[in-house]
Design a protein around this motif. Structure first.
Motif: not given
Length: 159
Positions: A1-5, A53-54, A11-17
């Protein structure tokens, strides 16, 4: 599950699974587990306010790990350097993460002081840094604004 804040500004801060799964593997969901942590690595998206964030570093030999304390060793910087070189300078240090042995994580005074020191460091790339604290039931994320040293909680997710 990826997260998006949603970021503090635009903009968004995306956290890759994959990065999320690596952090969650150190969740302190039993009394025997020690704090864990590391660095956040990713990309500021060109011509966009989004950040991805990957990758993360995880606990390494030389780190100080206790039930209520985590201190990173210099080995984490080598991970950042290698990622930067391998990506041609596009993957950069985005901030830090660590665990807490509490259901809903809140940063300690020591955490906030450390965040402020990192935000003031002139060697850091970008206008913002991100900080994640993984609790036993909730993960929370903060964005630190480099121009004024402030931090704002940008979201949380139940685990």
């Amino acid at each position: 599950m990826a997260l998006v804040f949603q970021r503090a500004g635009e903009g968004r801060f995306k956290v890759r699974t994959h990065a999320l799964e690596r952090m969650l593997a150190y969740r302190q969901d039993s009394r025997r587990k020690l704090e864990g942590g590391g660095l956040l690595l990713g990309r500021f998206i060109l011509d966009s306010p989004d950040v991805v964030l990957d990758a993360v570093s995880t606990p390494m030999p030389g780190d100080l790990r206790e039930r209520h304390r985590f201190v990173r060793s210099q080995a984490h910087q080598r991970v950042v350097d290698a990622a930067w070189w391998a990506s041609g300078g596009t993957r950069v240090y985005l901030g830090e993460w660590h665990t807490h042995p509490e259901p809903v994580s809140s940063p300690s005074d020591e955490d906030v002081g450390s965040w402020r020191r990192h935000l003031a460091d002139p060697r850091i790339y970008g206008e913002a840094l991100f900080f994640i604290v993984v609790g036993t039931r909730v993960l929370r994320a903060w964005e630190g604004v480099r121009s004024d040293g402030s931090t704002v909680k940008i979201g949380e997710v139940r685990l």
